[in-house]
Design an enzyme around this catalytic site. Structure first.
Site: not given
Ligand code: PAF
Length: 288
Positions: A37, A147
């Protein structure tokens, strides 16, 4: 760093930023942040403007019997990590704010949401596209960062952005791995030491797929069988799926090409883990 919990307040913040000419980048998360993150937050900061991180464990993307109740949460830890990164605002709505009792609207995608995680978790992507549509409307971002670890989610969200004409650039950050190769995931906290060791078999299988491709094996079926043999040799895990897909439409490929993806999901202990590897290394972040 502004901490905002209400939709109205978040929208007001966005209007103010826009009025002063700021662009907005959003990093949507379910919290319990890790380096994966944080790397997306750094990408957004480097692109300039304001970065908003959303922290929301989205109930609609969990199926019955899945891990919604025990999904790891630690707001204080998340906020501390984000403060250190110089994030502009964090949006932490409650489930009631996002889904009031009379809520009935869902965003349903076809194409890349079919099969693989979509087969094992039939309502998952509908939950993801629904909450991300809400976040996009609330935050009006110029850029959104996701991601590559959730490669099918990336394909589904890119499809949604194209189909619904969201004026938003989707930017995809590289998978961040532990030193031994395990892809970082908030769910790794579920793993015992024994589970964790066994879980590495998935990355090993994907790496074998990539090695065989490099050596000239371009049959999707034969690569899949070879990867399955690796996971089958680890008694502590149960494969959910292994395959080779086109990264955009997520259909299995017969003749593998360099932009394709090796993908896998396994059950280990009380946990389901996913991972993927580019058949040939790509240059991240992907900004197409
Ligand atoms: O990848 C995640 O953490 C979630 O699926 C997302 C994109 C934040 C939506 O809840």
């Amino acid at each position: 760093m502004d901490i905002i919990r209400q939709v109205n307040e978040m929208m007001r913040w966005v209007r103010e930023q826009r009025a002063s000419g700021e662009e907005i980048g959003v990093v949507p998360t379910m919290g319990y942040l890790h380096e994966g993150h944080l790397s997306l937050c750094r990408l957004s900061s480097a692109d300039g403007g304001r970065t908003v991180v959303t922290v929301f464990v989205n109930p609609t993307q969990f199926g019955a019997g899945e891990d919604l109740a025990r999904y790891p949460r630690d707001e204080e830890r998340d906020l501390k990590m984000l403060r250190e990164l110089g994030i502009s605002a964090v949006f932490l709505p409650t489930p009631e704010e996002m889904y009031p009792p009379d809520y009935v609207t869902y965003v349903e995608t076809g194409g890349p949401s079919q099969g693989w995680c979509g087969a094992t978790r039939p309502t998952h992507f509908r939950g993801v596209t629904t909450v991300i549509s809400q976040m996009f409307h609330i935050l009006q971002p110029n850029r959104a960062y996701f991601g590559q670890k959730d490669a099918q989610q990336v394909a589904v969200l890119k499809q949604m952005v194209r189909d619904l004409k969201f004026p938003i650039q989707v930017i995809v950050g590289e998978i961040v791995r532990e030193p031994d190769g395990l892809a970082m995931s908030s769910r790794n906290t579920y793993l015992t030491a024994e589970d964790r060791k066994a879980a590495l078999v998935l990355f090993r299988a994907l790496q074998l797929g990539r090695d065989l491709y490099k050596q000239g094996e371009h049959s999707g079926e034969r690569l899949t069988k070879a990867m399955l043999r690796v996971t089958a040799a680890e008694p502590h895990v149960r494969p959910d799926y292994i395959g080779v897909v086109n990264r955009r439409c997520f259909r299995a490929v017969e003749e593998v090409s360099p932009e394709d993806l090796l993908i896998g999901a396994i059950y280990v202990g009380s946990c389901r883990l996913i991972d993927n590897l580019d058949v040939s290394p790509q240059v991240y972040p992907l900004r197409d």
